[in-house]
Scaffold this active site. Structure first.
Site, PDB file in Angstrom:
ATOM      1  N   LYS A   1     -54.562 -66.287   7.216  1.00  0.00           N
ATOM      2  CA  LYS A   1     -53.863 -65.626   6.335  1.00  0.00           C
ATOM      3  C   LYS A   1     -54.495 -64.352   5.881  1.00  0.00           C
ATOM      4  O   LYS A   1     -53.749 -63.509   5.927  1.00  0.00           O
ATOM      5  CB  LYS A   1     -53.921 -66.440   5.026  1.00  0.00           C
ATOM      6  CG  LYS A   1     -53.126 -67.706   5.070  1.00  0.00           C
ATOM      7  CD  LYS A   1     -53.065 -68.445   3.816  1.00  0.00           C
ATOM      8  CE  LYS A   1     -52.806 -69.936   3.589  1.00  0.00           C
ATOM      9  NZ  LYS A   1     -51.350 -70.303   3.841  1.00  0.00           N
TER      10      LYS A   1
ATOM     11  N   GLU B   1     -55.785 -63.697  -4.317  1.00  0.00           N
ATOM     12  CA  GLU B   1     -54.514 -63.014  -4.638  1.00  0.00           C
ATOM     13  C   GLU B   1     -54.179 -62.952  -6.125  1.00  0.00           C
ATOM     14  O   GLU B   1     -54.352 -63.865  -6.668  1.00  0.00           O
ATOM     15  CB  GLU B   1     -53.584 -63.800  -3.730  1.00  0.00           C
ATOM     16  CG  GLU B   1     -52.957 -63.278  -2.485  1.00  0.00           C
ATOM     17  CD  GLU B   1     -52.078 -64.145  -1.926  1.00  0.00           C
ATOM     18  OE1 GLU B   1     -51.905 -64.086  -0.641  1.00  0.00           O
ATOM     19  OE2 GLU B   1     -51.202 -64.967  -2.362  1.00  0.00           O
TER      20      GLU B   1
ATOM     21  N   HIS C   1     -47.067 -77.521  -4.240  1.00  0.00           N
ATOM     22  CA  HIS C   1     -46.970 -76.348  -3.262  1.00  0.00           C
ATOM     23  C   HIS C   1     -46.183 -77.333  -2.042  1.00  0.00           C
ATOM     24  O   HIS C   1     -46.492 -76.623  -0.823  1.00  0.00           O
ATOM     25  CB  HIS C   1     -48.366 -75.654  -2.641  1.00  0.00           C
ATOM     26  CG  HIS C   1     -48.997 -75.155  -4.002  1.00  0.00           C
ATOM     27  ND1 HIS C   1     -48.559 -74.367  -4.755  1.00  0.00           N
ATOM     28  CD2 HIS C   1     -50.249 -75.468  -4.817  1.00  0.00           C
ATOM     29  CE1 HIS C   1     -49.144 -73.944  -5.829  1.00  0.00           C
ATOM     30  NE2 HIS C   1     -50.383 -74.855  -5.635  1.00  0.00           N
TER      31      HIS C   1
ATOM     32  N   ASN D   1     -44.845 -68.831   9.549  1.00  0.00           N
ATOM     33  CA  ASN D   1     -44.973 -70.063  10.419  1.00  0.00           C
ATOM     34  C   ASN D   1     -44.288 -69.856  11.912  1.00  0.00           C
ATOM     35  O   ASN D   1     -43.042 -69.489  11.877  1.00  0.00           O
ATOM     36  CB  ASN D   1     -44.151 -71.013   9.539  1.00  0.00           C
ATOM     37  CG  ASN D   1     -44.911 -71.437   8.190  1.00  0.00           C
ATOM     38  OD1 ASN D   1     -46.239 -71.560   8.462  1.00  0.00           O
ATOM     39  ND2 ASN D   1     -44.268 -71.698   7.141  1.00  0.00           N
TER      40      ASN D   1
ATOM     41  N   ARG E   1     -42.998 -71.357  14.392  1.00  0.00           N
ATOM     42  CA  ARG E   1     -42.171 -72.552  14.702  1.00  0.00           C
ATOM     43  C   ARG E   1     -40.934 -72.720  13.962  1.00  0.00           C
ATOM     44  O   ARG E   1     -40.607 -72.051  13.345  1.00  0.00           O
ATOM     45  CB  ARG E   1     -43.223 -73.884  14.583  1.00  0.00           C
ATOM     46  CG  ARG E   1     -43.528 -73.903  13.200  1.00  0.00           C
ATOM     47  CD  ARG E   1     -44.191 -75.255  12.643  1.00  0.00           C
ATOM     48  NE  ARG E   1     -44.868 -74.894  11.286  1.00  0.00           N
ATOM     49  CZ  ARG E   1     -44.499 -75.163  10.115  1.00  0.00           C
ATOM     50  NH1 ARG E   1     -43.119 -75.538   9.899  1.00  0.00           N
ATOM     51  NH2 ARG E   1     -45.246 -74.870   9.093  1.00  0.00           N
TER      52      ARG E   1
HETATM   53  P1  ADP Z   1     -49.830 -73.107   2.429  1.00  0.00           P
HETATM   54  O1  ADP Z   1     -50.073 -72.646   3.778  1.00  0.00           O
HETATM   55  O2  ADP Z   1     -51.169 -74.054   1.931  1.00  0.00           O
HETATM   56  O3  ADP Z   1     -48.723 -73.852   2.289  1.00  0.00           O
HETATM   57  P2  ADP Z   1     -48.810 -70.908   1.260  1.00  0.00           P
HETATM   58  O4  ADP Z   1     -49.583 -69.450   1.353  1.00  0.00           O
HETATM   59  O5  ADP Z   1     -47.759 -70.963   2.112  1.00  0.00           O
HETATM   60  O6  ADP Z   1     -49.847 -72.040   1.543  1.00  0.00           O
HETATM   61  O7  ADP Z   1     -48.360 -71.014  -0.287  1.00  0.00           O
HETATM   62  C1  ADP Z   1     -47.728 -72.307  -0.600  1.00  0.00           C
HETATM   63  C2  ADP Z   1     -47.059 -72.150  -2.102  1.00  0.00           C
HETATM   64  O8  ADP Z   1     -47.980 -71.654  -3.137  1.00  0.00           O
HETATM   65  C3  ADP Z   1     -46.013 -71.211  -2.142  1.00  0.00           C
HETATM   66  O9  ADP Z   1     -44.826 -71.469  -1.615  1.00  0.00           O
HETATM   67  C4  ADP Z   1     -46.210 -70.411  -3.441  1.00  0.00           C
HETATM   68  O10 ADP Z   1     -45.309 -71.861  -4.266  1.00  0.00           O
HETATM   69  C5  ADP Z   1     -47.459 -70.938  -3.875  1.00  0.00           C
HETATM   70  N1  ADP Z   1     -48.122 -69.420  -3.828  1.00  0.00           N
HETATM   71  C6  ADP Z   1     -48.799 -69.006  -3.021  1.00  0.00           C
HETATM   72  N2  ADP Z   1     -49.119 -67.660  -3.202  1.00  0.00           N
HETATM   73  C7  ADP Z   1     -48.818 -67.321  -4.488  1.00  0.00           C
HETATM   74  C8  ADP Z   1     -49.122 -66.423  -5.334  1.00  0.00           C
HETATM   75  N3  ADP Z   1     -49.858 -65.424  -5.102  1.00  0.00           N
HETATM   76  N4  ADP Z   1     -48.703 -66.539  -6.604  1.00  0.00           N
HETATM   77  C9  ADP Z   1     -48.078 -67.668  -7.177  1.00  0.00           C
HETATM   78  N5  ADP Z   1     -47.740 -68.822  -6.178  1.00  0.00           N
HETATM   79  C10 ADP Z   1     -48.259 -68.702  -4.865  1.00  0.00           C
END
Ligand code: ADP
Length: 646
Positions: free
Chosen positions: A116, A200, A234, A294, A296
């Protein structure tokens, strides 16, 4: 075009790929583990190759065996599906090294998006907005805490190698930062072997909106957005396209950013660029930020197919075979609205606990697209994701598509395992969701009302009792020729409640039902049950020793032999058993410890989730039968809890 492809996956996605390949005249080769000998994807493929034991590391993650299977079966290309080896650049290198085509992006593109932090830097350079935060190399806790202060609370700590919501912690206040950092790092180290994190800004009232992209290695187009804000911990639960409240300006801005992201890494094939959107101020072109890409096909790709009319797997095969992008941006349009609900074998009130079981009964009503790798009689094993099906509906408007989703879920009949069907159904009836007012916190906020189990109406009990006495197929009255005019007893159990019912044929041809003092009258008319003159809502189905009634809510009754002696359950709760096979991650107690009801005793990792096992009552630890690191079977005794001696 390829004449034969191998699908390096299982379940619904393997079936999905086989279906399109077959429609294109392409032969398919399935691979399977010991647990999947009789699986649907194996039955459907033209050829199937056994690749090892049930654990993914012994089969679906064995790139060497999969490549060997492709070679011996004459496959020219490998479709990875999602999960397993789909985002593994070493596998892509090995496939190409063997002279085969990988149906997906290059290893370099996967690597660019793999972590990431690196992906965020790359996107920033490409002019894609990223969530404000720190994604640098300095992992010193003090430095990270300083970064959090500079960003402003609340913040989110994320494992750079994270996935599936693991290694992620939301922190509200500076004084909680260090503890959250420790636990995020610990989880990331175990899950991904990499404890690097980034910090973040936590976006308030966040919405998850992602853009489907498709590239040919040089240029890319986007196929609009999907809203995946309905999440639990999540993880996505219901997805839809397009996003509620989306404006043309926002769609164009997000689409262009996603195309920039794909083109920046020379992306080839289907991919998804995930954005987090600030939903607190409405959708604004300055209020979305890149989260990750992603590389894929995604689980939720069918909603995009439903609104664009594009078969994304067909596009994948064509582009992998060397064709140009099948459409230009201006050729792509949105028609109507679509939803997808992920139907799982899981116990929602127990905290979304994954479940297993043999689905003795499985039926879906017409009117929805059902993507599934499971048939009636198949077993949901503990080895893989317990998904039963994806239920996809579309309609000219969001309201129509949602009504169809509700109807499809309420008409779905699944017996043999607990499922999240009723929870999904409750979501389709949620007023905020119906109004398009979605954010990632919706489910957590309303979990109590979404999982509330109202008292079972007496009519439902009557319907279940009637079904037990109908011979075979309840659709014909002939089934009742065996009915005697004297009263027969049926005992049904629903959780803690036992219903003692008696039934008999009445002189007028109807059926009398007495349930704990209530008297009802049942009748078979026009192929349906009528109770007290009203058409019964729901359908009953008898399988083995159970009766399931499917309506807006599912009620599974256990049939009790009225003559059986009541079992003595006095010792319940004394021995803590493993609820499913898994790995003991931690044991928190030792012999002689005094614990209170609710004390954490151990953590079991199973089916990709951690489950905390807690004391069901106050007591003293009598025996600890396992230690951290042990692999245990379902039902294995882990800890013995004794009464406290006064
Ligand atoms: P993973 O790869 O573990 O799925 P992501 O980065 O895709 O993690 O984040 C998964 C979920 O977490 C997102 O869909 C959202 O709901 C929440 N999320 C991620 N980043 C943030 C953020 N900066 N603020 C609020 N919610 C977040």
């Amino acid at each position: 075009m390829f004449h034969t492809i191998l699908i390096a996956n299982r379940g619904e996605i393997a079936v999905r790929v086989i279906t399109t390949a077959r429609a294109m005249g392409i032969r398919t080769v399935a691979v399977y583990s010991d647990a999947d000998r009789d699986a649907l994807h194996v039955a459907l493929a033209d050829q199937a190759v056994h690749i090892g034991g049930p654990a993914p590391r012994d089969s679906y993650l064995r790139g060497d065996r999969i490549i060997e299977a492709a070679r011996t079966s004459g496959a020219q290309a490998i479709h990875p599906g999602y999960g397993f080896l789909s985002e593994n650049p070493e596998f892509v290198d090995a496939v190409e090294g063997a002279g085969l085509t990988f149906i997906g992006p290059s290893a370099a593109a996967i690597r660019a998006m793999g972590l990431k932090d690196a992906a965020k830097s790359l996107m920033q350079e490409a002019g894609v907005p990223v969530v404000p935060g720190y994604h640098g190399e300095n992992q010193d806790p003090e430095h990270l805490a300083g970064a959090a202060d500079a960003i402003g609370y609340p913040v989110l700590i994320k494992a750079v190698a994270g996935g599936g919501g693991k290694g992620m912690r939301r922190v509200e206040r500076p004084q909680d930062f260090n503890e959250a950092l420790e636990s995020a790092k610990g989880e990331a180290a175990t899950a991904f072997g990499n404890e690097t994190v980034l910090i973040e800004k936590y976006v308030e009232k966040p919405r998850h909106i992602e853009v489907q992209v498709f590239g040919d290695g040089t240029s890319a187009v986007h196929l609009f957005e999907r809203d995946c804000s309905l999440q639990r911990r999540h993880q996505k639960v219901i997805e839809e396209a397009p996003a509620p409240g989306m404006t043309e300006a926002m769609r164009a801005a997000m689409g262009q950013a996603a195309v920039r992201a794909a083109e920046a890494i020379g992306y080839k094939g289907a991919g998804t660029v995930e954005f987090i959107v600030d939903g607190a101020r409405g959708l604004r072109t300055d209020g979305f930020w890149f989260m990750e890409m992603n590389t894929r096909l995604q689980v939720e790709h069918p909603v995009t197919e439903a609104i664009t009319g594009v078969d994304l797997v067909e596009w994948q095969l064509r582009v992998a075979a060397g064709e140009a992008l099948p459409a230009r941006q201006q050729d792509l349009t949105i028609t109507g609205h679509a939803f997808e609900a992920r139907l799982y074998a899981e116990d929602v009130p127990a905290g979304f606990l994954p479940a297993t079981g043999t689905l003795d009964h499985l039926h879906f009503p017409p009117g929805a697209r059902i993507d599934s790798g499971i048939r009636r009689g198949d077993t949901i094993s503990p080895w893989y994701d317990p998904m039963i099906a994806k239920v996809i509906t579309r309609g000219p408007t969001r309201a129509v598509a949602l009504a169809r989703l509700r109807a499809a879920l309420e008409g779905a009949q699944i017996a043999g395992s607990v499922t999240n069907r009723d929870f999904l159904g409750a979501l389709t009836r949620h007023a905020g969701f119906a109004a398009g007012d979605v954010d990632t916190g919706l489910i957590a906020r309303d979990i109590d009302s979404l999982t509330a189990a109202p008292a079972t109406p007496v009519e439902t009990v009557a319907l279940a009792a009637l079904a037990t006495r109908a011979e075979g197929d309840a659709k014909s009255l002939a089934g009742f020729t065996l009915w005697e005019p004297h009263w027969q007893r049926v005992v049904l159990q629903d959780g803690e409640t036992t219903y003692d019912c008696t039934l008999a044929r009445l002189p007028d041809g109807g059926i009398g039902i007495r349930i704990d003092g209530a008297e009802l009258r049942g009748e078979r008319r026009g192929g349906a049950w009528w109770i007290n003159g009203g058409k019964a809502t729901g359908e009953a189905c008898v399988t083995g020793g159970r009766v399931s009634v499917f309506g807006a809510r599912t009620v599974h009754f256990t049939l009790i032999d009225p003559l059986a002696v009541e079992a003595d359950t006095g010792a319940a709760g004394g021995v803590i058993l493993a609820p499913m096979p898994g790995l003991v991650k931690a044991v928190f107690v030792a012999v002689g410890d005094t614990v209170e009801k609710g004390t954490r005793l151990a953590v079991l990792e199973a089916m990709k989730m951690e489950h905390t096992l807690a004391a069901g009552r106050d007591g003293v630890i009598g025996e600890v039968l396992v230690e951290a690191g042990a692999q245990v079977e379902a039902g294995a005794a882990l800890i013995v809890l004794e009464e406290i001696d006064d």
